[in-house]
Write a protein that holds these residues in place. Structure first.
Motif, PDB file in Angstrom:
ATOM      1  N   ARG A 154      38.481  40.813  44.299  1.00  0.00           N
ATOM      2  CA  ARG A 154      38.794  40.239  45.618  1.00  0.00           C
ATOM      3  C   ARG A 154      40.304  40.251  45.882  1.00  0.00           C
ATOM      4  O   ARG A 154      40.738  40.531  47.001  1.00  0.00           O
ATOM      5  N   ARG A 155      41.101  39.962  44.859  1.00  0.00           N
ATOM      6  CA  ARG A 155      42.565  39.978  45.033  1.00  0.00           C
ATOM      7  C   ARG A 155      43.066  41.382  45.362  1.00  0.00           C
ATOM      8  O   ARG A 155      43.963  41.551  46.191  1.00  0.00           O
ATOM      9  N   LEU A 156      42.511  42.381  44.699  1.00  0.00           N
ATOM     10  CA  LEU A 156      42.922  43.748  44.989  1.00  0.00           C
ATOM     11  C   LEU A 156      42.494  44.143  46.399  1.00  0.00           C
ATOM     12  O   LEU A 156      43.246  44.822  47.114  1.00  0.00           O
ATOM     13  N   LEU A 176      42.859  43.945  37.550  1.00  0.00           N
ATOM     14  CA  LEU A 176      41.500  44.461  37.703  1.00  0.00           C
ATOM     15  C   LEU A 176      41.086  45.259  36.473  1.00  0.00           C
ATOM     16  O   LEU A 176      39.994  45.050  35.925  1.00  0.00           O
ATOM     17  N   ASN A 177      41.965  46.152  36.022  1.00  0.00           N
ATOM     18  CA  ASN A 177      41.650  46.977  34.847  1.00  0.00           C
ATOM     19  C   ASN A 177      41.492  46.123  33.593  1.00  0.00           C
ATOM     20  O   ASN A 177      40.585  46.368  32.783  1.00  0.00           O
ATOM     21  N   ASP A 178      42.354  45.127  33.411  1.00  0.00           N
ATOM     22  CA  ASP A 178      42.274  44.257  32.232  1.00  0.00           C
ATOM     23  C   ASP A 178      40.987  43.435  32.219  1.00  0.00           C
ATOM     24  O   ASP A 178      40.335  43.313  31.179  1.00  0.00           O
ATOM     25  N   THR A 179      40.634  42.897  33.381  1.00  0.00           N
ATOM     26  CA  THR A 179      39.407  42.079  33.423  1.00  0.00           C
ATOM     27  C   THR A 179      38.169  42.945  33.208  1.00  0.00           C
ATOM     28  O   THR A 179      37.205  42.507  32.569  1.00  0.00           O
ATOM     29  N   LYS A 180      38.210  44.163  33.722  1.00  0.00           N
ATOM     30  CA  LYS A 180      37.074  45.064  33.509  1.00  0.00           C
ATOM     31  C   LYS A 180      36.923  45.384  32.024  1.00  0.00           C
ATOM     32  O   LYS A 180      35.819  45.305  31.470  1.00  0.00           O
TER      33      LYS A 180
END
Length: 191
Positions: A154-156, A176-180
């Motif tokens: 959502r932030r992205l 986003l990449n880290d959380t994924k």
């Protein structure tokens, strides 16, 4: 010629009826004897009986507990698969759409603005799908990881819609990449 009650067929039937009644009466008379005496507990057998009942109850409890554990494990596995599959499939679409937008933006392509909408939609769709798949059977760590993905997506989407500067945009991409990566690692461990 024999007529009336003296017919051999009727005589056999009458004999069969009388014989059946006599047999039934013998059974009733034979089974109606009352036994005399006083009921008493065999004190030597009582502890064995109590132990047998206790063991039966314990076995029933253990069996029920095992079935409930299997049911809970099945529910957990189903929840993990649902949530992890939601993340796995929708994140690919979201990241593909974001990469298309970033490529167009970096090349100052004429369709860069047009690629922003699909990227935002894909990120929000993934966030909705993953957020809706989070359920109680998941471990707290996996729930947190999935919710982190939802927040990062959502932030992205907001960063793309708001045309944020490179530093804020790149920070949102990194998050986003880290959380994924974190969420998918937990998914792999949960399988």
């Amino acid at each position: 010629m024999v007529t009336g009650w003296l017919c051999p067929r009727r005589l056999r039937f009458a004999a069969l009826v009388v014989g059946s009644i006599a047999a039934s009466a013998m059974i009733v008379v034979g089974c109606s004897n009352v036994t005399e005496g006083k009921p008493s507990v065999d004190s030597a057998d009582a502890p064995v009986y109590r132990a047998s009942v206790s063991a039966s109850i314990q076995e029933s409890i253990a069996s029920s507990s095992a079935r409930e554990s299997e049911r809970q494990e099945s529910l957990t596995q189903e929840a993990v698969h649902t949530s992890c599959e939601s993340l796995s499939t929708s994140s690919v679409d979201a990241i593909t759409a974001v990469n298309a937008y970033v490529d167009a933006f970096n090349q100052s392509a004429a369709d860069a603005e047009a690629k922003a909408g699909p990227a935002i939609d894909a990120l929000n769709h993934s966030a909705d799908l993953v957020g809706g798949s989070v359920s109680d059977p998941l471990t707290p760590e996996l729930k947190d990881a999935m919710r982190s993905w939802v927040d990062a997506a959502r932030r992205l989407a907001v960063a793309i819609a708001g045309n944020y500067g490179p530093d804020e945009f790149n920070a949102a991409i990194t998050k986003l990449n880290d959380t994924k990566t974190s969420a998918l690692n937990l998914c792999d461990a949960a399988y």
